[in-house]
Design a protein around this motif. Sequence first.
Motif, PDB file in Angstrom:
ATOM      1  N   VAL A  61      -8.536   3.903  11.309  1.00  0.00           N
ATOM      2  CA  VAL A  61      -7.562   3.137  10.515  1.00  0.00           C
ATOM      3  C   VAL A  61      -8.164   1.774  10.194  1.00  0.00           C
ATOM      4  O   VAL A  61      -8.758   1.130  11.066  1.00  0.00           O
ATOM      5  CB  VAL A  61      -6.237   2.933  11.297  1.00  0.00           C
ATOM      6  N   ALA A  62      -7.991   1.327   8.940  1.00  0.00           N
ATOM      7  CA  ALA A  62      -8.350  -0.046   8.572  1.00  0.00           C
ATOM      8  C   ALA A  62      -7.068  -0.777   8.204  1.00  0.00           C
ATOM      9  O   ALA A  62      -6.311  -0.308   7.343  1.00  0.00           O
ATOM     10  CB  ALA A  62      -9.321  -0.050   7.399  1.00  0.00           C
ATOM     11  N   VAL A  63      -6.792  -1.871   8.902  1.00  0.00           N
ATOM     12  CA  VAL A  63      -5.640  -2.723   8.569  1.00  0.00           C
ATOM     13  C   VAL A  63      -6.183  -3.848   7.698  1.00  0.00           C
ATOM     14  O   VAL A  63      -6.989  -4.658   8.158  1.00  0.00           O
ATOM     15  CB  VAL A  63      -4.960  -3.267   9.845  1.00  0.00           C
ATOM     16  N   CYS A  89      -5.929   3.699   5.382  1.00  0.00           N
ATOM     17  CA  CYS A  89      -5.845   2.244   5.161  1.00  0.00           C
ATOM     18  C   CYS A  89      -4.386   1.799   5.183  1.00  0.00           C
ATOM     19  O   CYS A  89      -3.539   2.389   4.505  1.00  0.00           O
ATOM     20  CB  CYS A  89      -6.467   1.866   3.822  1.00  0.00           C
ATOM     21  N   LEU A  90      -4.121   0.768   5.973  1.00  0.00           N
ATOM     22  CA  LEU A  90      -2.780   0.188   6.064  1.00  0.00           C
ATOM     23  C   LEU A  90      -2.861  -1.226   5.489  1.00  0.00           C
ATOM     24  O   LEU A  90      -3.554  -2.082   6.031  1.00  0.00           O
ATOM     25  CB  LEU A  90      -2.344   0.154   7.535  1.00  0.00           C
ATOM     26  N   MET A  91      -2.196  -1.434   4.353  1.00  0.00           N
ATOM     27  CA  MET A  91      -2.254  -2.738   3.687  1.00  0.00           C
ATOM     28  C   MET A  91      -1.244  -3.681   4.322  1.00  0.00           C
ATOM     29  O   MET A  91      -0.100  -3.293   4.593  1.00  0.00           O
ATOM     30  CB  MET A  91      -1.946  -2.597   2.191  1.00  0.00           C
ATOM     31  N   LEU A  92      -1.692  -4.925   4.535  1.00  0.00           N
ATOM     32  CA  LEU A  92      -0.867  -5.926   5.208  1.00  0.00           C
ATOM     33  C   LEU A  92      -0.763  -7.145   4.293  1.00  0.00           C
ATOM     34  O   LEU A  92      -1.779  -7.673   3.852  1.00  0.00           O
ATOM     35  CB  LEU A  92      -1.572  -6.315   6.516  1.00  0.00           C
ATOM     36  N   THR A  93       0.453  -7.577   3.968  1.00  0.00           N
ATOM     37  CA  THR A  93       0.604  -8.703   3.048  1.00  0.00           C
ATOM     38  C   THR A  93       1.819  -9.551   3.377  1.00  0.00           C
ATOM     39  O   THR A  93       2.765  -9.068   3.998  1.00  0.00           O
ATOM     40  CB  THR A  93       0.694  -8.207   1.587  1.00  0.00           C
ATOM     41  N   SER A  94       1.753 -10.813   2.956  1.00  0.00           N
ATOM     42  CA  SER A  94       2.898 -11.719   3.146  1.00  0.00           C
ATOM     43  C   SER A  94       3.899 -11.564   2.011  1.00  0.00           C
ATOM     44  O   SER A  94       4.990 -12.094   2.067  1.00  0.00           O
ATOM     45  CB  SER A  94       2.428 -13.173   3.134  1.00  0.00           C
ATOM     46  N   PHE A  95       3.472 -10.889   0.926  1.00  0.00           N
ATOM     47  CA  PHE A  95       4.302 -10.846  -0.278  1.00  0.00           C
ATOM     48  C   PHE A  95       4.842  -9.455  -0.525  1.00  0.00           C
ATOM     49  O   PHE A  95       4.146  -8.473  -0.323  1.00  0.00           O
ATOM     50  CB  PHE A  95       3.474 -11.263  -1.499  1.00  0.00           C
ATOM     51  N   ASP A  96       6.088  -9.381  -0.982  1.00  0.00           N
ATOM     52  CA  ASP A  96       6.653  -8.101  -1.411  1.00  0.00           C
ATOM     53  C   ASP A  96       6.347  -7.982  -2.902  1.00  0.00           C
ATOM     54  O   ASP A  96       7.139  -8.369  -3.749  1.00  0.00           O
ATOM     55  CB  ASP A  96       8.172  -8.100  -1.165  1.00  0.00           C
ATOM     56  N   ASP A  97       5.146  -7.492  -3.209  1.00  0.00           N
ATOM     57  CA  ASP A  97       4.617  -7.537  -4.567  1.00  0.00           C
ATOM     58  C   ASP A  97       4.511  -6.118  -5.119  1.00  0.00           C
ATOM     59  O   ASP A  97       3.706  -5.324  -4.655  1.00  0.00           O
ATOM     60  CB  ASP A  97       3.238  -8.212  -4.483  1.00  0.00           C
ATOM     61  N   ASP A 103      -0.878  -0.752  -6.938  1.00  0.00           N
ATOM     62  CA  ASP A 103      -2.340  -0.734  -6.849  1.00  0.00           C
ATOM     63  C   ASP A 103      -2.792  -0.093  -5.538  1.00  0.00           C
ATOM     64  O   ASP A 103      -3.762   0.659  -5.502  1.00  0.00           O
ATOM     65  CB  ASP A 103      -2.899  -2.162  -6.926  1.00  0.00           C
ATOM     66  N   ALA A 104      -2.080  -0.405  -4.446  1.00  0.00           N
ATOM     67  CA  ALA A 104      -2.425   0.156  -3.131  1.00  0.00           C
ATOM     68  C   ALA A 104      -2.271   1.675  -3.143  1.00  0.00           C
ATOM     69  O   ALA A 104      -3.116   2.397  -2.611  1.00  0.00           O
ATOM     70  CB  ALA A 104      -1.544  -0.459  -2.041  1.00  0.00           C
ATOM     71  N   ILE A 105      -1.201   2.154  -3.766  1.00  0.00           N
ATOM     72  CA  ILE A 105      -0.975   3.600  -3.850  1.00  0.00           C
ATOM     73  C   ILE A 105      -2.130   4.262  -4.595  1.00  0.00           C
ATOM     74  O   ILE A 105      -2.686   5.271  -4.164  1.00  0.00           O
ATOM     75  CB  ILE A 105       0.364   3.902  -4.561  1.00  0.00           C
ATOM     76  N   MET A 106      -2.503   3.654  -5.737  1.00  0.00           N
ATOM     77  CA  MET A 106      -3.552   4.249  -6.549  1.00  0.00           C
ATOM     78  C   MET A 106      -4.924   4.147  -5.877  1.00  0.00           C
ATOM     79  O   MET A 106      -5.824   4.921  -6.173  1.00  0.00           O
ATOM     80  CB  MET A 106      -3.614   3.592  -7.934  1.00  0.00           C
ATOM     81  N   ALA A 107      -5.099   3.178  -4.973  1.00  0.00           N
ATOM     82  CA  ALA A 107      -6.378   3.044  -4.256  1.00  0.00           C
ATOM     83  C   ALA A 107      -6.456   4.020  -3.081  1.00  0.00           C
ATOM     84  O   ALA A 107      -7.481   4.101  -2.409  1.00  0.00           O
ATOM     85  CB  ALA A 107      -6.548   1.613  -3.748  1.00  0.00           C
ATOM     86  N   GLY A 108      -5.367   4.735  -2.831  1.00  0.00           N
ATOM     87  CA  GLY A 108      -5.373   5.732  -1.754  1.00  0.00           C
ATOM     88  C   GLY A 108      -4.922   5.202  -0.413  1.00  0.00           C
ATOM     89  O   GLY A 108      -5.181   5.816   0.628  1.00  0.00           O
ATOM     90  N   ALA A 109      -4.236   4.044  -0.404  1.00  0.00           N
ATOM     91  CA  ALA A 109      -3.739   3.507   0.868  1.00  0.00           C
ATOM     92  C   ALA A 109      -2.682   4.442   1.463  1.00  0.00           C
ATOM     93  O   ALA A 109      -1.927   5.076   0.733  1.00  0.00           O
ATOM     94  CB  ALA A 109      -3.139   2.120   0.646  1.00  0.00           C
ATOM     95  N   SER A 110      -2.637   4.508   2.783  1.00  0.00           N
ATOM     96  CA  SER A 110      -1.655   5.352   3.462  1.00  0.00           C
ATOM     97  C   SER A 110      -0.377   4.594   3.783  1.00  0.00           C
ATOM     98  O   SER A 110       0.635   5.195   4.109  1.00  0.00           O
ATOM     99  CB  SER A 110      -2.231   5.880   4.778  1.00  0.00           C
ATOM    100  N   GLY A 111      -0.450   3.268   3.717  1.00  0.00           N
ATOM    101  CA  GLY A 111       0.731   2.489   4.070  1.00  0.00           C
ATOM    102  C   GLY A 111       0.623   1.068   3.572  1.00  0.00           C
ATOM    103  O   GLY A 111      -0.464   0.583   3.257  1.00  0.00           O
ATOM    104  N   TYR A 112       1.772   0.401   3.525  1.00  0.00           N
ATOM    105  CA  TYR A 112       1.853  -0.959   2.982  1.00  0.00           C
ATOM    106  C   TYR A 112       2.955  -1.651   3.764  1.00  0.00           C
ATOM    107  O   TYR A 112       4.104  -1.237   3.692  1.00  0.00           O
ATOM    108  CB  TYR A 112       2.217  -0.846   1.503  1.00  0.00           C
ATOM    109  N   VAL A 113       2.606  -2.663   4.567  1.00  0.00           N
ATOM    110  CA  VAL A 113       3.633  -3.337   5.377  1.00  0.00           C
ATOM    111  C   VAL A 113       3.542  -4.852   5.193  1.00  0.00           C
ATOM    112  O   VAL A 113       2.470  -5.399   4.915  1.00  0.00           O
ATOM    113  CB  VAL A 113       3.502  -2.997   6.889  1.00  0.00           C
ATOM    114  N   ASP A 137       6.965   4.481   1.158  1.00  0.00           N
ATOM    115  CA  ASP A 137       8.303   5.002   0.923  1.00  0.00           C
ATOM    116  C   ASP A 137       8.331   5.741  -0.419  1.00  0.00           C
ATOM    117  O   ASP A 137       8.127   5.124  -1.464  1.00  0.00           O
ATOM    118  CB  ASP A 137       9.289   3.823   0.915  1.00  0.00           C
ATOM    119  N   PRO A 138       8.581   7.070  -0.421  1.00  0.00           N
ATOM    120  CA  PRO A 138       8.531   7.838  -1.672  1.00  0.00           C
ATOM    121  C   PRO A 138       9.516   7.319  -2.724  1.00  0.00           C
ATOM    122  O   PRO A 138       9.222   7.326  -3.907  1.00  0.00           O
ATOM    123  CB  PRO A 138       8.909   9.262  -1.242  1.00  0.00           C
TER     124      PRO A 138
END
Length: 233
Positions: A61-63, A89-97, A103-113, A137-138
């Motif tokens: 896993v890459a956070v 890949c689990l994307m971590l951000t301060s912003f609800d963007d 972009d994360a979905i299209m890059a193949g990320a498995s999660g976004y928190v 979240d679908p």
Amino acid sequence: MTETRTFTEQSPIRVFLLDDHEVVRRGITDLLDAEPDISVIGDADSVERTLVRAPALRPDVAVLDVRLPDGDGITVCRELRSAMPELACLMLTSFDDEDALLDAIMAGASGYVLKQIRGSDLVSAVRTVASGQSMLDPATTARLMRSLRADPAEAPALAPELASLSPRERDILALIGEGLTNREIGKKLYLSEKTVKNHISRLLAKLGVQRRVQAAVLASHLEQPDTGGHPSR
């Protein structure tokens, strides 16, 4: 294809962490290392260092922080998954963007928190993506795609550009729409990664878009007219 993986204290989830703030990296490392089935095997504070270190360490896993001084975690996600397709890949951000989420979905990320997530929820998220499941979240994903597809500025001018694509470019566009990396597209179509890259550059130019995610949205419009099957492989 999505086999569930099991991790134990003897064979823990190997995590790599990218964030430009040392205090955030330390906090997340302490949090994850406190779990018997999770081990932080490396970290970095920049895109450049991550692209050198992470492939050598082979994490499960890459956070990844989304916004970084020398680039962004979404590009890192795409690059790492191209080299290691099994990486979650689990994307971590301060912003609800919403743009970053798409972009994360299209890059193949498995999660976004969000960074505001509780510690226990972050631990759960790491376990979820490590086991091969998605944290995206679908309903949110579907809503984003619907709103982009409904963009009135985009829809009327679409037909001529799509018609200008070659059959091979239409195949590649459809696979971009499924969120595949260049390497995965190459495997599916028996092409080198470099050839796929060249095809994508050409089709983006023909469609008049700069970003892969915009092409993915346009790919959804292929679904209606393109019901007569694909060219033989």
